[in-house]
Enzyme design. Structure first.
Site, PDB file in Angstrom:
ATOM      1  N   ASP A 153       0.868  -1.156   0.000  1.00 20.60           N
ATOM      2  CA  ASP A 153       0.000   0.000   0.000  1.00 20.60           C
ATOM      3  C   ASP A 153       0.919   1.224   0.000  1.00 20.60           C
ATOM      4  OD1 ASP A 153      -2.231   1.644   0.586  1.00 20.60           O
ATOM      5  OD2 ASP A 153      -1.599   1.631   2.680  1.00 20.60           O
ATOM      6  N   GLU A 173      -5.820  18.744   8.446  1.00 20.17           N
ATOM      7  CA  GLU A 173      -6.368  19.888   9.154  1.00 20.17           C
ATOM      8  C   GLU A 173      -5.480  20.266  10.330  1.00 20.17           C
ATOM      9  OE1 GLU A 173     -10.463  19.616  10.787  1.00 20.17           O
ATOM     10  OE2 GLU A 173     -10.784  21.078   9.192  1.00 20.17           O
ATOM     11  N   PHE A 228     -16.925  20.335   5.523  1.00 23.91           N
ATOM     12  CA  PHE A 228     -16.272  19.711   4.392  1.00 23.91           C
ATOM     13  C   PHE A 228     -17.005  18.435   4.011  1.00 23.91           C
ATOM     14  CE2 PHE A 228     -13.257  16.902   2.376  1.00 23.91           C
ATOM     15  CZ  PHE A 228     -12.595  17.745   1.518  1.00 23.91           C
ATOM     16  N   ARG A 261       0.162  17.553  -1.295  1.00 20.66           N
ATOM     17  CA  ARG A 261      -1.281  17.766  -1.374  1.00 20.66           C
ATOM     18  C   ARG A 261      -1.530  19.264  -1.256  1.00 20.66           C
ATOM     19  NH1 ARG A 261      -4.658  13.702   1.761  1.00 20.66           N
ATOM     20  NH2 ARG A 261      -3.495  11.762   1.628  1.00 20.66           N
TER      21      ARG A 261
END
Lengths: 319, 1197
Positions: B429, B541, B588, B645
């Site tokens: 992964d 966050e 969100f 990101r």
């Protein structure tokens, strides 16, 4: 550096830490060419001398082997040796002449040797009762002695096939008309006499059945003193075996002729087993057997050859 | 008193989650209540009432043990005898009481009992541990409402009943599945940590029904009566259907009101609840299923060997009984008894010349028992012991201990150890496995200026790929490690330490960080040391809030209406407190891809602060808000290329006018709607206000590669293990990450299979699904073909042939795994060193794993950390779970768990290799020693007219496997090392020994078996010829059955133990003790046993002391026989090592010649796997790689 750090460092040193981390000090031999050649040469150098010494010991033993089973049957009976040997009415006397070809130093051990006789057959081996041999008729759990357990509803002491088939040829040795003194004491292991065969156990109801196997026992002598029986009951390892009969405690000179008067009682004819009489001296290694010495020499030379081959190949194919 | 004070302080956090606030609406399933599958009835607060008792639901007592005190013996015995070898021994033990047995029953039973007993004891201990855990859980305390005293009393978990009212305090586990009635918050919310359930670490919000959320004090609870009708116990963690009948009203219940056992109450002082499911009815217990049991390749082959041995056993017994029958038949001919001393006239059926064939048959059974020594009775138990010890070593390894998370490596199942040494393909992964899954704020673009000087690992790798010299070779995480803050890796002197005020657009910078500090749902928590930590829904966050804090916008208080920050006052230059009134939170969601808050700042301005995906934010910008659009866009592109990101940050000033009021009114109304389209309505309204935004900039967060990942992957690739990465990332990101973690290397050729071609997209747009599928399939087939021919061309022309990397996206993968293509695809994939599957779903992960497993028929290892990897982990031969941030789900499903990806290197190359070698050697050796022993018995039989008389005393034989040969073999299995850990890592190619299975192939196994037969021949014939026949001592005594047995046995014990010493290369004091100790033990045993009374010791009576020890012949025969048995193996090894060395031989020779440094502390090992010496011998490695590369190809052609 804080205390805990120091402590941790100390811990690392401990053997247990090394153990859990699989980093214990270890010897890690590697078969490098040098080692291989050394080991081969070393083996060869040890084995060949040992083999030669062993061979020498074996060669120093003087041994006279005389097979008598065939010739001790008189000519007329040779067609049916089994009925000869089973017929009690025919005398079984037989004389053999043994010529001593080399000086034999006392003690000279007398063995009888049987071939093709399966003392190690499971049925045979099991058919005995060690408890009874030790405790006599007091002991009742002798079912292992089947099929020689009872006779006329009385227990047989000693019971079992082994005792029942006791070897019963006898030998007398005469040299120049004088009988050689044969010591028949202490031919069995001491531990057997002392601990396996009862001192107060006397043969009882032995060989009283319809079918009589081998020798009979003197019912007045306790089992611990019946050394022939004790020797016989020490099971042989292989179907061809020797058992100690006694010792001649006089030296025999070269060209002495020993006359053996023997009673050829024991039936080996039905299973075509051989019977031999063996007179042998002994060395520090025991009796006469070249095999061990030859095997040592063979293994020793093989490893020398291997060392040589290895060395040549090693040099031929350089890395 | 206490309670009320808490109450006052409590915040209505639920208001923050205005959009998330969930009011259950009746669904179709609610209609089924009362029917089959939905029949559970709970009388709240009335566990004693007749109706409840009549329902007779299970108590809360939980037992996870496999056995109970009563059924332990029968059940574990049954488990034991499921093994075919054990059944054989059981039958043999039963028969041993009959006269068929060649030896006494106890001598057969004792080893069997020891072996079975040891295994059962192991089972028992394991079960006892489980039981202790159960007892601990069952005896935990919980407060239960007592109606008589109208108060809560402590009670044990196990005494809890359905319908009980319980009070659970902060940080306590829920004792059962509970319906939430109310909490310390007035609106009845509570936070739950479900780490143990699904492994997710973020807190989940649970919400009581409004009607019950007012139940607060004990008095009110006394009157509380309600009935819950709900679904029956089931294993679905994410659904719940039920209704609450209360005050003559029906209220639908959903998962939102259910608190599951094994989850934990967080951030909430206490809750009240009603027990619905207890004990084994709880969802978590219903979910507990046995993981699929995996068996290793070696074990499967071992079974085959056992069958081979069984056949040998039957053959040998058959030969024996045939001869026995013939011999027996000859014993009577007419009236003549041949061997009269056997009394053939008075016989049993076991020895009856008249029924020789029947006797022969019975003798066959005897033979099966006698030669039973060919089947190693203690093999299975020894292997189990060895594997448990091996896994203890794995667990103990400090070099695989993760200090950060305080997690050692853990072998959760011990039976796959050796499979670790045979892995040919790793399926990994990405997020959380190769990367840390802890987001770090690394860069940002504010007002068109890019800030953040650090280089990401991806950038470093890309630069390396381009061959650029790196200005700063140190990876960023090593710098300033003292002051590093988790989640923050931003370094720019223009921003940090208050320098941002001097920047040209300092006002924009200020706004930017204010957005980061206010626009979120995180909750601050003060630790005891006064620091502030944040509980956030996602690591992204948290990274934003932390970044804002580090720059100087410290968010420190959140309550229901406001957010407080410590900020730098530009005028005074001091830190001041600023309060932002929190008006609305627009949550969100994956559909909205953005979140915003509406706040009123201290200057009384009304602001909407927003962050979101660039695409979403850019389309909502005001005309005057696009000042930095172009630069920001460029920066965002660059960031995502660097594997980061990104989110865009924007704000809007709202006019405090009627328009806003109107909107607010509508919004509040929409939120209170109880209809299903409430969400849509709310979204629409949010959309209306989130427009005309002014762009501030963008953030870039890095999901950092775990420490040492590139090195580790490099090593694994050098060990020629194929690596597949299955990730959900986009193709570009995946390729970049591939370079970063050295999955794709310099000089490697890429084959890309994708469906991003214009034709297919055009077809897709037209919506013709069938045509699309057809075209896609054809396109994928074509690409596979092209790839294949590219590889073929390279193999012909390349000097040396380059390696290939295959990149395939999820959509193409679906088609590539189609029946018609899968073989061709796997064929291509097998030619590639690296395969990256991007945009793949969890289901595809498992599917790919299965395909790889079945196509290669070699060992696959899957590694992952999240719940989405569970399928893959269970499907693969070995599942390795990373016990990382994503929780325990993957670990629970795994066979091994490690703290960091880089430990995989050590787990495979060191422990895997060792365990493989150990187990392979051990099994081969086991067969060797038993064949040696068994065949000496057979040769002896040949000289005992196959009568079934064993060559040895009964007890010698039964001690053989248990005492004289077991410990060295266990030492081999646990401690042997062909090369040290350091050299294992340094020479990764050594690992191929396991992959190609060269230590446990049939040739080798048969070789060892042949060696066993050879040894037995040497032992038997040399011994018999040496000591029997003539006197074997000076005193003229001859060797009898007992002496021959002892001599042969001595030779066997010496020979097998010395063979062991010859075949291992690693002697610590343990090996010495075990090997030489076993031999010494035999002499000691013989003396002790021989001194017992003769009725017990039978043939062994004083045999050593009186007969053998004084005989020189006995000793020199032993020497001869032992050396002769060793000579064949020794010569073979000597020549093989010199002229056809295997990999480990090569390394050993290098070491012995001093070319390799052996001693190195384990510590340095873990720190720097790469040492200067590696480079020196790297040319050696490459030569060897070429050799190895050449060899399999030769096989193919």
């Amino acid at each position: 550096m804080t205390d805990t750090d120091q402590e941790r460092d100390r811990n690392k040193e401990t053997a247990f830490y090394k153990f859990t981390q699989q980093t214990l000090p270890a010897c890690k031999p590697v078969l490098t060419p040098a080692w291989v050649i050394t080991i081969f040469l070393f083996t060869g150098c040890i084995f060949i001398p040992v083999g030669l010494v062993t061979l020498r010991a074996s060669r120093s033993v003087v041994e006279i082997v005389d097979r008598y089973d065939a010739e001790c049957v008189p000519e007329p009976f040779r067609i049916d040796k089994v009925s000869y040997v089973q017929d009690d009415s025919i005398p079984k006397n037989c004389s053999r002449f043994l010529k001593v070809h080399k000086y034999m130093k006392a003690p000279i051990y007398i063995y009888y040797q049987l071939d093709n006789y399966y003392q190690n057959h499971r049925r045979y081996v099991k058919s005995r009762s060690d408890q009874q041999l030790l405790h006599g008729r007091k002991y009742h759990g002798t079912s292992s002695c089947q099929p020689v357990e009872f006779n006329n509803d009385h227990a047989i002491v000693p019971c079992g096939l082994v005792a029942w088939s006791l070897f019963n040829d006898t030998f007398k040795f005469i040299r120049e008309r004088a009988e050689l003194k044969v010591n028949r004491k202490n031919i069995a292991w001491k531990s057997d006499r002392d601990h396996k065969f009862g001192k107060k156990v006397y043969p009882y109801n032995f060989q009283n059945g319809t079918l009589i196997g081998g020798g009979k026992l003197n019912p007045r002598i306790p089992l611990s003193d019946q050394e022939d029986l004790i020797v016989w009951m020490r099971i042989s390892a292989l179907p061809s075996f020797r058992k100690l009969y006694g010792r001649i405690e006089e030296d025999l000179d070269v060209d002495d002729v020993v006359v053996v008067h023997l009673m050829n009682n024991y039936n080996t004819y039905s299973f075509s087993g051989k019977k031999k009489l063996v007179l042998s001296t002994s060395s520090w290694l025991g009796g006469k057997n070249d095999f061990l010495g030859l095997a040592y020499v063979f293994v020793g030379s093989s490893s020398l050859i291997l060392a040589l081959v290895f060395m040549l190949l090693h040099l031929r194919y350089r890395r | 008193m206490e309670m009320t004070r808490v109450r006052k302080r409590s915040i209505h956090l639920s208001k923050l989650y205005s959009l998330a606030c969930f009011r259950p609406t009746p669904t179709d399933e609610h209609a089924q209540i009362g029917q089959k599958g939905y029949s559970r009835v709970v009388y709240c607060n009335e566990p004693d009432c007749q109706e409840q008792i009549r329902l007779n639901y299970r108590g809360n007592y939980v037992s996870t043990t496999k056995y109970t005190a009563v059924n332990f013996i029968p059940k574990s015995l049954f488990e034991q005898f499921r093994r075919v070898a054990n059944i054989y021994f059981l039958v043999a033990a039963c028969v041993s009481f009959s006269p068929l047995a060649p030896y006494s029953a106890p001598s057969l039973l004792v080893p069997l009992i020891v072996v079975i007993g040891a295994t059962m004891a192991k089972e028992g201990v394991e079960d006892w541990r489980r039981r202790l855990q159960d007892v601990e859980a069952n005896n935990r305390k919980v407060e239960v409402y007592d109606k008589r005293s109208c108060s809560f009393r402590e009670s044990k978990w196990k005494n809890l009943r359905v319908g009980d009212l319980v009070k659970v305090h902060k940080d306590e586990y829920f004792p059962a599945d509970i319906l939430l009635l109310s909490s310390s918050y007035e609106d009845g919310v509570c936070y739950v940590d479900t780490m143990n359930l699904d492994g997710e670490t973020n807190l989940k919000l649970k919400h009581a029904l409004e009607v019950t959320s007012s139940l607060h004090d004990a008095e009110m609870l006394k009157e509380f009566r309600a009935v819950i009708k709900c679904e029956d116990p089931n294993e679905h963690l994410y659904s719940f259907v039920g209704t609450l009948h209360y005050d003559c009203q029906q209220y639908p219940l959903a998962l939102q009101q259910i608190l599951l056992r094994d989850s934990k109450l967080k951030n909430t002082d206490y809750i009240y609840g009603v027990v619905i499911f207890t004990g084994h009815d709880t969802k978590v217990m219903q979910n507990a299923t046995d993981p699929p049991s995996k068996r290793t390749r070696i074990e499967r082959r071992m079974d085959k060997i056992v069958y081979v041995l069984f056949s040998t056993l039957i053959l040998v017994s058959f030969i024996g009984s045939l001869f026995f029958g013939i011999e027996t038949k000859k014993d009577i001919s007419g009236a003549n008894y041949r061997r009269w001393y056997l009394r053939s006239d008075k016989t049993t059926v076991f020895y009856d010349p008249r029924r020789a064939s029947l006797s022969g048959f019975f003798h066959f059974l005897t033979g099966l028992m006698l030669y039973g020594y060919l089947i190693p009775i203690s093999l299975y138990v020894s292997i189990e012991i060895v594997k448990v010890l091996q896994s203890i070593f794995i667990n103990q390894d400090r070099a695989m201990y993760d200090e950060e998370t305080d997690r050692p490596a853990h072998a959760r199942t011990s039976n796959l150890n050796e499979e670790l040494g045979q892995v040919s393909t790793i399926l990994s992964d990405k997020t959380g496995t190769l990367t840390c899954n802890s987001m770090e704020f690394v860069k940002c673009s504010i007002a068109g200026t890019a800030y953040g000087r650090g280089m990401t690992e991806v950038e470093i790798a890309l630069a390396r790929k381009r061959g650029e010299r790196l200005p700063e070779p140190m990876p960023i995480d090593d710098v300033d490690s003292g002051t590093s803050v988790k989640g923050f890796n931003f370094r720019d002197e223009r921003i940090m330490n208050g320098q941002w005020v001097k920047e040209p657009h300092s006002d924009v910078i200020q706004k930017f960080f204010r957005v980061l500090a206010t626009c979120h749902t995180a909750v601050p928590e003060k630790t005891e040391s006064g620091e502030i930590v944040y509980e956030a829904e996602s690591p992204d966050e948290a990274a934003f809030v932390i970044a804002a804090k580090e720059v100087g916008f410290q968010f420190f208080v959140r309550n229901q209406t406001s957010i407080k920050l410590h900020e730098l006052d530009l005028v005074s230059g001091k830190s001041v407190e600023r309060v932002y009134k929190l008006l609305h939170v627009l949550e969100f969601s994956s559909a909205r891809k953005r979140m915003s808050v509406i706040v009123r700042n201290p200057e009384n301005q009304l602001l909407l602060l927003a962050k979101g995906a660039d695409s979403v934010i850019f389309e909502r910008l005001a005309k005057h808000g696009r000042a930095f659009e172009a630069q920001t866009k460029e920066h965002i592109d660059r960031y995502s290329e660097a594997g980061l990101r990104t989110l865009a940050i924007a704000y809007r000033e709202l006019d405090d006018d009627d328009e806003y009021r109107l909107w607010e009114e509508e919004f509040m109304k929409a939120k209170t709607y109880l209809t299903a389209d409430q969400d849509v309505l709310v979204d629409e309204l949010a959309d209306r206000i989130e427009r005309d935004l002014i762009l501030l900039g963008a953030t870039a967060v890095e999901d950092k590669l775990q420490k040492g990942v590139p090195d580790c992957i490099d090593k694994l690739a050098k060990a020629r293990i194929r690596i597949w990465v299955l990730t959900g990332d986009k193709k570009g990101t995946a390729i970049n990450i591939g370079y970063a973690c050295s999955l794709l290397r310099h000089g490697m050729k890429q084959i890309v299979i994708t469906l991003e071609s214009p034709e297919i997209e055009a077809l897709e747009k037209r919506g013709d699904k069938e045509a699309t599928a057809k075209a896609s399939l054809a396109s994928v087939a074509q690409q596979i073909c092209d790839g294949k021919s590219q590889v073929a061309r390279e193999l012909l022309t390349g000097e040396p042939p380059a390696e290939f990397g295959l990149i395939i996206d999820g959509k193409s993968l679906t088609f590539a795994l189609d029946k018609s293509l899968v073989n061709r695809f796997m064929d291509l994939a097998m030619d590639c060193a690296t395969v990256i599957c991007c945009r793949s779903s969890p289901k595809q992960k498992a599917l790919v794993t299965r395909q790889v497993k079945s196509v290669t028929s070699k060992t696959t290892l899957a590694i992952g950390d999240g719940a989405n990897d569970v399928g893959m982990l269970q499907e693969a031969d070995i599942g390795v779970g990373i016990s990382g941030v994503e929780g325990m789900q993957a670990v629970m499903a795994s066979d091994f768990s490690i703290g960091q990806f880089r430990f995989l290197e050590r787990l495979l190359l060191v422990h895997g290799h060792w365990c493989y070698r150990r187990i392979a050697m051990m099994i081969c050796y086991f067969f060797y020693k038993n064949i040696t022993f068994g065949f000496t018995l057979f040769w002896f039989e040949a000289y005992a007219s196959f009568s079934g008389q064993p060559a040895y005393n009964d007890w010698y034989m039964s001690c053989y496997n248990v005492f004289f040969t077991s410990l060295p073999v266990i030492a081999l299995g646990v401690f042997d090392q062909d090369v040290s850990a350091r050299l294992c890592l340094k020479h990764p190619l050594l690992y191929q020994e396991g992959v190609q299975d060269i230590l446990f192939n049939w040739l080798r196994i048969l070789g060892w078996m042949f060696n066993g037969v050879l040894s037995s021949i040497i032992i038997f014939f040399l011994t018999t010829n040496s000591i029997t026949g003539q006197a074997f001592r000076r005193d003229g005594q001859v060797a009898d059955y007992a002496v021959l047995g002892v001599t042969m046995y001595t030779c066997v014990v010496w020979a097998v133990n010395c063979q062991m010493a010859l075949s291992i290369n690693y002697f610590t004091w343990i090996q010495h003790l075990f090997i030489w100790g076993s031999i010494a033990l035999w002499y000691i045993f013989l003396m002790v046993y021989g001194s017992l009374p003769p009725t017990l010791s039978t043939t062994a009576y004083k045999v050593l002391v009186e007969a053998c020890a004084p005989s020189v012949l006995y000793w020199i025969t032993t020497l001869l026989v032992v050396i002769s048995t060793l000579l064949p193996l020794f010569s073979y090894r000597a020549f093989q090592i010199r002229f056809r060395p295997m990999e480990h031989d090569r390394i050993q020779i290098l070491r012995s010649e001093g070319l390799e440094q052996e001693h190195d502390t384990a510590q340095r090992l873990s720190e720097s796997p790469e040492s200067p010496e590696t480079r020196i011998s790297s040319d050696l490695i490459s030569i060897r790689i070429d050799n190895l590369r050449a060899s399999p190809r030769r096989k193919n052609s």
